[in-house]
Motif scaffolding. Structure first.
Motif, PDB file in Angstrom:
ATOM      1  N   PHE A 472       0.751  -1.170  -0.018  1.00 47.32           N
ATOM      2  CA  PHE A 472      -0.121  -0.201  -0.059  1.00 47.32           C
ATOM      3  C   PHE A 472       0.977   1.005  -0.130  1.00 47.32           C
ATOM      4  CE2 PHE A 472      -2.574   3.679   1.850  1.00 47.32           C
ATOM      5  CZ  PHE A 472      -4.014   3.262   0.323  1.00 47.32           C
ATOM      6  N   ARG A 473       0.929   1.903  -1.050  1.00 43.91           N
ATOM      7  CA  ARG A 473       1.829   3.658  -1.332  1.00 43.91           C
ATOM      8  C   ARG A 473       1.351   4.550  -0.181  1.00 43.91           C
ATOM      9  NH1 ARG A 473       2.374   0.921  -6.687  1.00 43.91           N
ATOM     10  NH2 ARG A 473       4.960   1.150  -7.652  1.00 43.91           N
ATOM     11  N   THR A 474       1.763   4.368   0.342  1.00 41.80           N
ATOM     12  CA  THR A 474       0.893   5.314   1.816  1.00 41.80           C
ATOM     13  C   THR A 474       1.183   7.120   0.884  1.00 41.80           C
ATOM     14  OG1 THR A 474       2.930   5.959   3.566  1.00 41.80           O
ATOM     15  CG2 THR A 474       0.735   4.348   3.524  1.00 41.80           C
ATOM     16  N   PHE A 508       1.602  -2.060   4.226  1.00 38.01           N
ATOM     17  CA  PHE A 508       1.979  -0.860   5.050  1.00 38.01           C
ATOM     18  C   PHE A 508       2.960  -0.083   3.888  1.00 38.01           C
ATOM     19  CE2 PHE A 508      -2.438  -0.905   6.714  1.00 38.01           C
ATOM     20  CZ  PHE A 508      -3.122  -0.152   5.802  1.00 38.01           C
ATOM     21  N   ARG A 509       3.372   0.602   3.069  1.00 36.77           N
ATOM     22  CA  ARG A 509       4.809   0.904   3.385  1.00 36.77           C
ATOM     23  C   ARG A 509       4.178   2.684   3.457  1.00 36.77           C
ATOM     24  NH1 ARG A 509       7.506   1.485  -2.891  1.00 36.77           N
ATOM     25  NH2 ARG A 509       6.168   3.280  -2.497  1.00 36.77           N
ATOM     26  N   THR A 510       5.201   2.736   4.681  1.00 40.73           N
ATOM     27  CA  THR A 510       5.746   4.537   4.703  1.00 40.73           C
ATOM     28  C   THR A 510       6.230   5.418   3.365  1.00 40.73           C
ATOM     29  OG1 THR A 510       7.513   3.751   5.295  1.00 40.73           O
ATOM     30  CG2 THR A 510       6.155   3.774   7.344  1.00 40.73           C
ATOM     31  N   LEU A 610      13.581  -4.618  -0.677  1.00 37.78           N
ATOM     32  CA  LEU A 610      14.519  -4.635  -1.416  1.00 37.78           C
ATOM     33  C   LEU A 610      14.865  -3.853  -2.555  1.00 37.78           C
ATOM     34  CD1 LEU A 610      16.877  -7.121  -0.588  1.00 37.78           C
ATOM     35  CD2 LEU A 610      16.703  -6.009  -2.717  1.00 37.78           C
ATOM     36  N   GLU A 611      14.998  -2.791  -2.430  1.00 37.39           N
ATOM     37  CA  GLU A 611      15.259  -2.301  -3.907  1.00 37.39           C
ATOM     38  C   GLU A 611      16.897  -1.711  -4.409  1.00 37.39           C
ATOM     39  OE1 GLU A 611      11.561   0.317  -4.509  1.00 37.39           O
ATOM     40  OE2 GLU A 611      12.192   1.434  -2.207  1.00 37.39           O
ATOM     41  N   VAL A 612      17.654  -1.192  -3.061  1.00 35.70           N
ATOM     42  CA  VAL A 612      18.583  -0.343  -3.202  1.00 35.70           C
ATOM     43  C   VAL A 612      19.645  -2.127  -3.315  1.00 35.70           C
ATOM     44  CG1 VAL A 612      20.267   0.472  -2.481  1.00 35.70           C
ATOM     45  CG2 VAL A 612      18.228   1.415  -2.089  1.00 35.70           C
ATOM     46  N   VAL A 631      10.685  -7.222  -2.418  1.00 31.41           N
ATOM     47  CA  VAL A 631      11.711  -6.617  -3.910  1.00 31.41           C
ATOM     48  C   VAL A 631      11.090  -5.910  -4.771  1.00 31.41           C
ATOM     49  CG1 VAL A 631      12.579  -7.432  -5.348  1.00 31.41           C
ATOM     50  CG2 VAL A 631      12.622  -9.279  -3.372  1.00 31.41           C
ATOM     51  N   GLY A 632      11.424  -4.971  -4.561  1.00 29.97           N
ATOM     52  CA  GLY A 632      10.633  -3.906  -5.381  1.00 29.97           C
ATOM     53  C   GLY A 632      11.698  -3.448  -6.831  1.00 29.97           C
ATOM     54  N   THR A 633      11.046  -4.323  -7.318  1.00 29.43           N
ATOM     55  CA  THR A 633      12.462  -4.527  -9.054  1.00 29.43           C
ATOM     56  C   THR A 633      11.843  -2.728  -9.767  1.00 29.43           C
ATOM     57  OG1 THR A 633      10.031  -5.232  -9.729  1.00 29.43           O
ATOM     58  CG2 THR A 633      11.317  -6.839  -9.152  1.00 29.43           C
ATOM     59  N   ASN A 634      11.215  -2.052  -9.596  1.00 28.35           N
ATOM     60  CA  ASN A 634      11.274  -0.842 -10.321  1.00 28.35           C
ATOM     61  C   ASN A 634      12.360  -0.049  -9.859  1.00 28.35           C
ATOM     62  OD1 ASN A 634       8.368  -1.206 -10.999  1.00 28.35           O
ATOM     63  ND2 ASN A 634       7.800  -0.645  -9.681  1.00 28.35           N
ATOM     64  N   ASP A 635      12.682   0.530  -8.765  1.00 30.86           N
ATOM     65  CA  ASP A 635      14.022   0.705  -8.469  1.00 30.86           C
ATOM     66  C   ASP A 635      15.080   0.030  -8.525  1.00 30.86           C
ATOM     67  OD1 ASP A 635      13.318   3.405  -7.713  1.00 30.86           O
ATOM     68  OD2 ASP A 635      11.961   2.617  -6.177  1.00 30.86           O
ATOM     69  N   ASP A 644      17.758   5.351 -15.329  1.00 32.44           N
ATOM     70  CA  ASP A 644      16.996   6.557 -14.554  1.00 32.44           C
ATOM     71  C   ASP A 644      15.564   6.070 -14.864  1.00 32.44           C
ATOM     72  OD1 ASP A 644      14.801   8.160 -14.306  1.00 32.44           O
ATOM     73  OD2 ASP A 644      16.013   9.718 -14.432  1.00 32.44           O
ATOM     74  N   ARG A 645      14.246   5.283 -14.143  1.00 35.52           N
ATOM     75  CA  ARG A 645      13.402   4.937 -14.752  1.00 35.52           C
ATOM     76  C   ARG A 645      12.427   5.301 -15.262  1.00 35.52           C
ATOM     77  NH1 ARG A 645      10.967   3.304  -8.697  1.00 35.52           N
ATOM     78  NH2 ARG A 645       8.962   3.832  -9.916  1.00 35.52           N
ATOM     79  N   ALA A 646      12.874   7.011 -15.109  1.00 34.56           N
ATOM     80  CA  ALA A 646      11.354   8.102 -15.732  1.00 34.56           C
ATOM     81  C   ALA A 646      11.651   8.417 -17.018  1.00 34.56           C
ATOM     82  CB  ALA A 646      11.210   9.214 -15.045  1.00 34.56           C
TER      83      ALA A 646
HETATM   84  C1  PEP Z   1       9.838  -0.581  -6.317  1.00 35.78           C
HETATM   85  O1  PEP Z   1      10.808   0.295  -6.901  1.00 35.78           O
HETATM   86  O2  PEP Z   1       9.606  -1.704  -7.227  1.00 35.78           O
HETATM   87  C2  PEP Z   1       8.313   0.004  -6.203  1.00 35.78           C
HETATM   88  C3  PEP Z   1       7.886  -0.987  -5.631  1.00 35.78           C
HETATM   89  O3  PEP Z   1       7.862   0.978  -5.437  1.00 35.78           O
HETATM   90  P1  PEP Z   1       7.506   2.291  -6.240  1.00 35.78           P
HETATM   91  O4  PEP Z   1       7.074   1.827  -7.415  1.00 35.78           O
HETATM   92  O5  PEP Z   1       6.552   2.929  -5.563  1.00 35.78           O
HETATM   93  O6  PEP Z   1       9.296   2.828  -6.074  1.00 35.78           O
END
Ligand code: PEP
Ligand code: MG
Length: 756
Positions: A472-474, A508-510, A610-612, A631-635, A644-646
């Motif tokens: 849950f992305r607060t 809940f994610r802070t 775990l994204e770093v 695991v936050g695979t996006n970051d 850069d993801r964006a």
């Molecule tokens: C991620 O980084 O994979 C993730 C789920 O968090 P967010 O996309 O909100 O950065």
């Protein structure tokens, strides 16, 4: 005489004519006389578009009997060519031009030189204004400028029905009817139909001729100041600090915003008697005409930036500041924008917003994640799409195929409807799996949870039958608020979420603010320090510094979960001590509540994202401290690849199915074997069928994904036989095939697994 003086002379007289109470045709006849006189031209004629053809509406110097008789197709003769190409022609010898066409009834054979400019309304030619001379000579730039300015004023007068009467109405700004199919990059799959809406709506110019030139000049000066302030402030926003295309755009913005040439041209246009709005538009129109002649894509891109900036200036000066969201969507809509921020997207009415088409965009940008959560298909990277579409055009977005169809033909519409119906059938089939528990063929239960962030998302829990909310992305509540949400408001949201989850687990994610999730009220904290916000002052780093923020959130969560289970997850943990520090803040708040005999959660469990990548190196230190890892695979991907993801240019460069990522994920899964700490994946990767298949083959059995993917992933799970898949993945990890994606796709197909 300067161009401005010459245009002003014409405009002043036009003003007088318009003030008179004459018949429209009479006024138009006067207009051609005035222009001919001012430019000492032997002929001045106005052709206007009527029933698809250019009709001679008024002339000074040609045979008057030809008026409303001479007609020319668009693209036919010199006049037609000007209208078709929206270009200016300046010819010493008209007959020498390959498109020259002689119309005997006009009596124009004795005239050698010819200059014509299009009369443009809403970026389309609605007529042509031209002058002719017996003597063969090219017209001077000042004369052409004056003609162009006059043509612009004429277009507005014509649009406001001040120069044409009811009998002779013209085809005003008729939108092109031809169908156009453009390709882009699928950012959120799905199909959508609706009418085109621009995120930044077109500014309507009500008055073109100035009453008080000095006052108009002051208005433009003030608008320039404001715009420059905005651009400078933009440079301090996180999304512009990230390098890549954003920075280039900002640099160009800056260059134009402070460009003396641009402001001088606008000033000159004001000198010629235009209002501030019309002057900006006039200069923009001239730039557009130049753009049409430029064949250099790089330069064309920069001109596109100038167009954006010019629109911004126009919005400031006219006070028409809102986006389409502020004005409200009236019907099913497809939103067009260069790019959007997540908060901007969230301002739209979800019931009416059916699809989004962006000129930029990338797969894991937060705006795209938000759109995915909203179930809105998004097509990105469609270059200059806004210049191909008009507001109100019918649009079909097929983000499965990666196309957007503008003004579809009947045939295309039918084909689209058929695909749409099939995709709805598929969605219905997935919905049937709602109450089916996803077991693999060999009997392993895969946990399929969903990601959420807003109150409205929670209904998807029941609709999809997800096992809970794994992320849950607060911060979404923070993104949609104009001020920092008070603790009480946070608490109410969390409590509602837990109530609606009805006993299903919720993690809940802070807050993960920063990076591309900028909130204006914390902007100073974030942006000023950050050259590189995705790797900068964001998420837990910021929360640990602004302890008050995290304390308030901790209290809100603890209170919301009173008497039930609370699962808390920290984002962007890079070293174990950060986890400890965050947990301590929660524990202190719990102690505080305990001391005051408040009801606490029945159990509290802590976990982290775990994204770093650094965290993977110290798992042994970290694991004893926590209950779960996600695991936050996006970051993770952006940090592993330093991409850069964006950044739209990198959007397609690195594949989630690359050996680098898969090996990293496999190593992680292996390190977890034997640990009681649960590990799952909550990045976008897990919501894609082929990627999820690979992850299952690496040992992942817990996923938290976008709600729309829950059905498709459940269906996938039921077709998988884990032992075979695992063996195959192990083999490929050791010896990666040249194209991992193709290899996994082929394997899936051979095993009866459909991968769309
Ligand atoms: C991620 O980084 O994979 C993730 C789920 O968090 P967010 O996309 O909100 O950065
Ligand atoms: Mg993340």
């Amino acid at each position: 005489m300067s161009a401005a003086a010459s245009a002003r002379q014409i405009l002043t007289q036009l003003h007088e004519v318009m003030a008179g109470r004459h018949h429209a045709q009479h006024k138009l006849d006067r207009v051609v006389d005035i222009i001919a006189d001012s430019l000492t031209s032997e002929v001045c004629s106005i052709y206007l578009l009527r029933d698809g053809e250019l009709e001679l509406y008024a002339t000074h110097g040609l045979n008057p009997d030809a008026v409303h008789v001479t007609r020319m197709g668009v693209g036919e003769g010199l006049t037609g060519t000007i209208a078709k190409n929206i270009e200016t022609l300046n010819l010493a010898e008209a007959k020498a031009h390959p498109d020259f066409l002689y119309r005997p009834e006009t009596g124009e054979d004795k005239f050698h030189s010819f200059a014509g400019v299009p009369i443009v309304y809403r970026e389309r030619a609605v007529g042509v204004l031209c002058v002719q001379h017996v003597e063969p000579r090219r017209y001077e730039d000042v004369e052409i400028e004056a003609l162009q300015t006059t043509a612009m004023v004429l277009s507005e007068l014509i649009a406001h029905k001040e120069l044409v009467d009811d009998e002779n109405t013209i085809d005003l700004g008729e939108a092109p009817t031809e169908c156009d199919v453009l390709e882009g990059l699928t950012l959120v799959k799905g199909l959508a139909a609706g009418q085109a809406v621009f995120h930044q709506p077109r500014v309507e110019i009500d008055q073109v001729m100035a009453e008080d030139v000095e006052a108009e000049r002051q208005r433009v000066y003030r608008a320039f100041d404001k715009m420059r302030d905005q651009i400078d402030a933009m440079g301090r926003e996180p999304e512009f600090g990230k390098g890549g295309e954003h920075v280039e755009v900002l640099e160009t913005y800056k260059m134009f915003a402070y460009d003396e040439g641009w402001s001088r041209r606008i000033n000159e246009a004001i000198d010629s008697g235009l209002t501030a709005e019309a002057a900006i538009e006039r200069v923009q129109q001239r730039t557009r005409m130049r753009m049409r002649e430029i064949d250099d894509p790089l330069l064309a891109d920069r001109m596109h930036d100038l167009e954006d900036l010019s629109n911004r200036l126009l919005r400031i000066v006219s006070g028409q500041l809102g986006t389409a969201a502020t004005q409200g969507l009236r019907r099913d809509s497809i939103l067009f924008a260069r790019n959007l921020g997540p908060a901007e997207l969230l301002e739209y009415d979800r019931r009416r917003l059916k699809g989004v088409v962006l000129e930029e965009g990338s797969l894991t940008a937060h705006v795209v994640i938000v759109a995915r959560a909203m179930g809105v298909p998004v097509l990105g990277r469609v270059p200059r799409v806004r210049s191909h579409v008009s507001e109100g055009d019918e649009v079909l977005v097929d983000a499965d195929l990666g196309t957007v169809t503008l003004r579809p033909s009947q045939q295309l519409r039918e084909a689209f409807d058929a695909r749409f119906a099939r995709s709805k059938e598929r969605a219905a089939a997935y919905a049937e799996l709602r109450d089916v528990e996803p077991f693999t063929r060999d009997g392993t239960r895969i946990i399929v949870m969903m990601n959420a962030g807003l109150r409205d998302d929670i209904s998807a829990l029941q609709l999809t039958g997800a096992d809970g909310i794994g992320l849950f992305r607060t911060e979404f509540q923070f993104l949609v608020s104009s001020t920092l949400p008070a603790r009480e408001r946070q608490m109410r949201l969390y409590r509602d979420v837990l109530d609606s989850a009805d006993g299903k687990p919720v993690i809940f994610r802070t807050v993960d603010i920063g990076g591309d999730k900028a909130v204006p009220y914390l902007a100073n904290d974030i942006a000023e320090k950050d050259e590189n916000p995705a790797m900068g002052w964001r998420a837990l780093r910021l929360s640990l510094e602004r302890e008050g923020l995290l304390k308030a959130q901790a209290r809100a969560l603890l209170e919301a979960a009173a008497g039930r289970q609370l699962s808390v997850m920290f984002p962007m943990v890079s070293e174990p001590w950060e986890f400890d520090a965050a947990k301590t803040i929660f524990e202190e708040q719990a102690d505080f509540m305990r001391d005051r005999r408040r009801v606490l959660p029945e159990t509290i469990e802590y976990g982290c994202m775990l994204e770093v990548p650094s965290l993977a190196e110290v798992l042994d230190v970290l694991l004893p401290k926590l209950s779960f890892i996600s695991v936050g695979t996006n970051d993770l991907t952006q940090f592993l690849f330093a991409a850069d993801r964006a950044n739209p240019k990198l959007a397609e460069r690195y594949d989630w199915l690359s050996p680098a990522i898969l090996r990293f994920m496999a190593r992680l899964a292996k390190q977890m074997v034997g640990s009681s700490v649960r590990i799952g994946v909550c990045g976008e990767m897990g919501g894609r069928r082929l990627e999820a298949l690979a992850l299952m083959g690496l040992g992942y059995t817990r996923f938290s994904i976008t709600p729309a993917a829950v059905g498709p992933i459940k269906e996938l799970v039921r077709k998988v036989s884990l032992p075979e898949l695992t063996q195959q993945m192990q083999h490929w990890l050791l010896r990666p095939p040249p194209d991992m994606r193709a290899a996994i796709a082929a394997w899936a197909q051979n095993n009866g697994i459909e991968i769309d």
